[in-house]
Design a protein around this motif. Structure first.
Motif, mmCIF file in Angstrom:
data_model
loop_
_atom_site.group_PDB
_atom_site.id
_atom_site.type_symbol
_atom_site.label_atom_id
_atom_site.label_comp_id
_atom_site.label_asym_id
_atom_site.label_seq_id
_atom_site.Cartn_x
_atom_site.Cartn_y
_atom_site.Cartn_z
ATOM 1 N N LEU A 166 11.601 -6.442 11.886
ATOM 2 C CA LEU A 166 11.155 -5.068 11.458
ATOM 3 C C LEU A 166 9.976 -5.824 12.781
ATOM 4 N N VAL A 167 10.046 -5.777 14.453
ATOM 5 C CA VAL A 167 9.292 -6.317 15.154
ATOM 6 C C VAL A 167 8.319 -4.301 15.506
ATOM 7 N N THR A 168 7.321 -4.687 14.539
ATOM 8 C CA THR A 168 6.399 -3.041 14.811
ATOM 9 C C THR A 168 5.742 -2.851 16.068
ATOM 10 N N LEU A 209 1.473 -11.088 27.679
ATOM 11 C CA LEU A 209 1.321 -11.922 27.030
ATOM 12 C C LEU A 209 -1.143 -11.962 27.694
ATOM 13 N N GLU A 210 -1.342 -11.143 28.576
ATOM 14 C CA GLU A 210 -1.656 -10.586 28.801
ATOM 15 C C GLU A 210 -3.366 -9.755 28.302
ATOM 16 N N ARG A 211 -2.084 -9.241 27.718
ATOM 17 C CA ARG A 211 -3.054 -7.867 26.272
ATOM 18 C C ARG A 211 -2.371 -9.017 24.328
ATOM 19 N N ALA A 212 -2.542 -10.137 24.760
ATOM 20 C CA ALA A 212 -2.490 -11.277 23.363
ATOM 21 C C ALA A 212 -3.440 -10.982 22.672
ATOM 22 N N GLY A 213 -4.773 -10.526 22.831
ATOM 23 C CA GLY A 213 -5.890 -10.635 21.646
ATOM 24 C C GLY A 213 -5.943 -9.179 21.569
ATOM 25 N N GLU A 214 -5.469 -8.098 22.402
ATOM 26 C CA GLU A 214 -5.121 -7.153 21.532
ATOM 27 C C GLU A 214 -4.197 -7.250 20.422
ATOM 28 N N ALA A 215 -2.704 -7.987 20.586
ATOM 29 C CA ALA A 215 -1.538 -8.370 19.156
ATOM 30 C C ALA A 215 -2.293 -8.821 17.911
ATOM 31 N N LEU A 216 -3.651 -9.487 18.245
ATOM 32 C CA LEU A 216 -3.661 -10.639 17.303
ATOM 33 C C LEU A 216 -5.664 -9.769 16.804
ATOM 34 N N ARG A 217 -5.448 -8.486 17.512
ATOM 35 C CA ARG A 217 -6.382 -7.457 16.320
ATOM 36 C C ARG A 217 -5.654 -7.421 15.411
ATOM 37 N N VAL A 218 -4.877 -6.471 15.635
ATOM 38 C CA VAL A 218 -3.682 -5.799 14.609
ATOM 39 C C VAL A 218 -3.199 -7.147 13.654
ATOM 40 N N VAL A 219 -2.949 -7.845 13.600
ATOM 41 C CA VAL A 219 -2.390 -8.885 12.678
ATOM 42 C C VAL A 219 -4.247 -8.724 11.717
ATOM 43 N N GLU A 220 -5.017 -9.536 12.424
ATOM 44 C CA GLU A 220 -6.070 -9.986 11.801
ATOM 45 C C GLU A 220 -7.162 -8.676 11.276
ATOM 46 N N ALA A 221 -6.658 -7.392 11.465
ATOM 47 C CA ALA A 221 -7.032 -6.440 10.968
ATOM 48 C C ALA A 221 -5.959 -5.999 9.576
ATOM 49 N N GLY A 222 -5.579 -6.518 9.529
ATOM 50 C CA GLY A 222 -4.844 -6.489 7.536
ATOM 51 C C GLY A 222 -3.487 -5.809 7.473
ATOM 52 N N HIS A 223 -3.635 -4.397 8.046
ATOM 53 C CA HIS A 223 -2.561 -3.641 7.721
ATOM 54 C C HIS A 223 -1.332 -3.371 8.548
ATOM 55 N N ALA A 224 -0.986 -4.476 9.221
ATOM 56 C CA ALA A 224 -0.167 -4.559 10.553
ATOM 57 C C ALA A 224 1.352 -3.985 9.300
ATOM 58 N N ARG A 225 2.457 -3.459 9.880
ATOM 59 C CA ARG A 225 3.397 -2.955 9.461
ATOM 60 C C ARG A 225 4.491 -4.284 10.282
ATOM 61 N N GLY A 226 5.137 -4.857 9.038
ATOM 62 C CA GLY A 226 6.458 -5.954 9.432
ATOM 63 C C GLY A 226 5.941 -6.399 10.773
ATOM 64 N N LYS A 227 6.311 -6.929 11.860
ATOM 65 C CA LYS A 227 6.093 -8.088 13.488
ATOM 66 C C LYS A 227 5.547 -7.824 14.357
ATOM 67 N N SER A 231 0.401 -0.976 -0.107
ATOM 68 C CA SER A 231 0.139 -0.153 0.030
ATOM 69 C C SER A 231 1.048 0.919 0.125
ATOM 70 N N ASP A 232 -0.169 2.594 -0.407
ATOM 71 C CA ASP A 232 0.852 3.657 -0.280
ATOM 72 C C ASP A 232 1.266 4.068 0.763
ATOM 73 N N GLY A 233 1.043 3.376 1.484
ATOM 74 C CA GLY A 233 1.519 3.620 3.116
ATOM 75 C C GLY A 233 2.429 3.295 3.630
ATOM 76 N N LYS A 234 3.143 2.290 2.951
ATOM 77 C CA LYS A 234 3.828 1.314 3.195
ATOM 78 C C LYS A 234 4.871 1.823 2.363
#
Length: 308
Positions: A276-278, A283-301, A176-179
């Motif tokens: 590129l861990v961004t 662990l207690e906020r693992a759900g938030e981590a998954l939302r970032v990736v599930e949204a499909g717009h994560a930059r890096g890892k 994407s242009d944003g990347k």
């Protein structure tokens, strides 16, 4: 009791929970590690919805662990294990565990973490970087050739572009242009994704494209197939085998063994590969981590870090 982030049935985020689990016991050929970091990948939310990896069969037991790549410290070794001992810093693919405080790893899918590599970076290597490495190698391009990578701004794409560059290839990254800044910072020519991207790719590679590594699938893979010269290879890590075959491409043949893990770790240690861990989450906020990736717009890892 140890904690783990799991899914309790197939479905959406409502199936996820942080639960108490038994501490695993290593069997023959296994090591138990105290997890320090775990990678987050698109396959995690896909498995939660009921997706089966090619070749998988049988019913999944619940609660089921998230996570396919971990790094940590050996706590205990099982019968027949040579070469690893308590205190060793390692990374690999878990047999049991993942987004958890403890995980079991097979000695066939484990490698030592180089001293100069962080746990967070090492935790991105067993899936994302190893998939990237396998796909670039599978194309078999000679130094100086041009490779095009679709999905170049994601976790696998970021690794693929860098690995291709380390092998002497000219890289064109579709994202994407944003990347744009991200892709160019990795040494690739950026091609904006979206309608008309294939024409932009032809302009970016006027001498032709010698190989294509697809990380998106679907229409993007079909469009990418129109860019190849007769001798150009096309591999995909995103499309099912039947789609790949229909378009004359091949699925990435993932080589899961110690040698690949050691190879990608060496690239990181030598400065040729930045995972590129961004984003990191406890662990207690693992759900938030998954939302970032599930949204499909994560930059890096995106990585989950587990406190010692």
């Amino acid at each position: 009791m140890p904690k783990a982030y799991v899914f309790t049935r197939y479905g959406g985020p409502e199936t996820e929970a942080l639960v108490d689990v038994d501490r695993p016991r290593p069997g023959p050929g296994q090591v138990l590690i105290a997890v320090r970091a775990a990678g987050v990948n698109p396959v995690d939310f896909k498995l939660r919805t009921g997706y089966r990896r090619p070749g998988e069969s049988g019913e999944r037991e619940f609660p089921a662990y998230f996570g396919s790549e971990v790094a940590g410290v050996v706590e205990e070794t099982g019968p027949g294990v040579d070469g690893f001992a308590a205190g060793d810093e390692v990374f690999g693919r878990p047999v049991v565990g993942g987004w958890s405080q403890y995980a079991l790893l097979s000695v066939d899918l484990i490698a030592r973490k180089p001293a100069g590599v962080t746990f967070a970076d090492a935790a991105t290597l067993p899936v994302a970087a190893s998939t990237a490495y396998a796909g670039v190698r599978q194309l078999g391009l000679a130094p100086g050739a041009t490779v095009l990578v679709t999905g170049a701004g994601g976790g696998v794409g970021v690794a693929a572009v860098q690995i291709a560059r380390a092998l002497g290839l000219r890289t064109v990254g579709v994202a994407s242009d944003g990347k744009k800044d991200l892709v160019e910072s990795l040494g690739a020519v950026h091609v904006p994704s979206g309608p008309g991207w294939t024409e932009r790719a032809r302009i970016a590679a006027p001498d032709g494209i010698d190989g294509i590594y697809d990380l998106v699938g679907g229409d993007v893979l079909a469009e990418a197939a129109t860019l190849r010269a007769a001798s150009a290879g096309l591999v995909t890590a995103a499309a099912p085998p039947e789609d790949a075959a229909r378009l004359g491409s091949s699925r990435v043949a993932r080589v899961r063994d110690n040698a690949v893990l050691e190879a990608v770790a060496e690239l990181v240690a030598d400065g040729d590969l930045d995972p590129l861990v961004t984003r990191t989450f406890p662990l207690e906020r693992a759900g938030e981590a998954l939302r970032v990736v599930e949204a499909g717009h994560a930059r890096g890892k995106t990585v989950i870090e587990v406190a010692a």
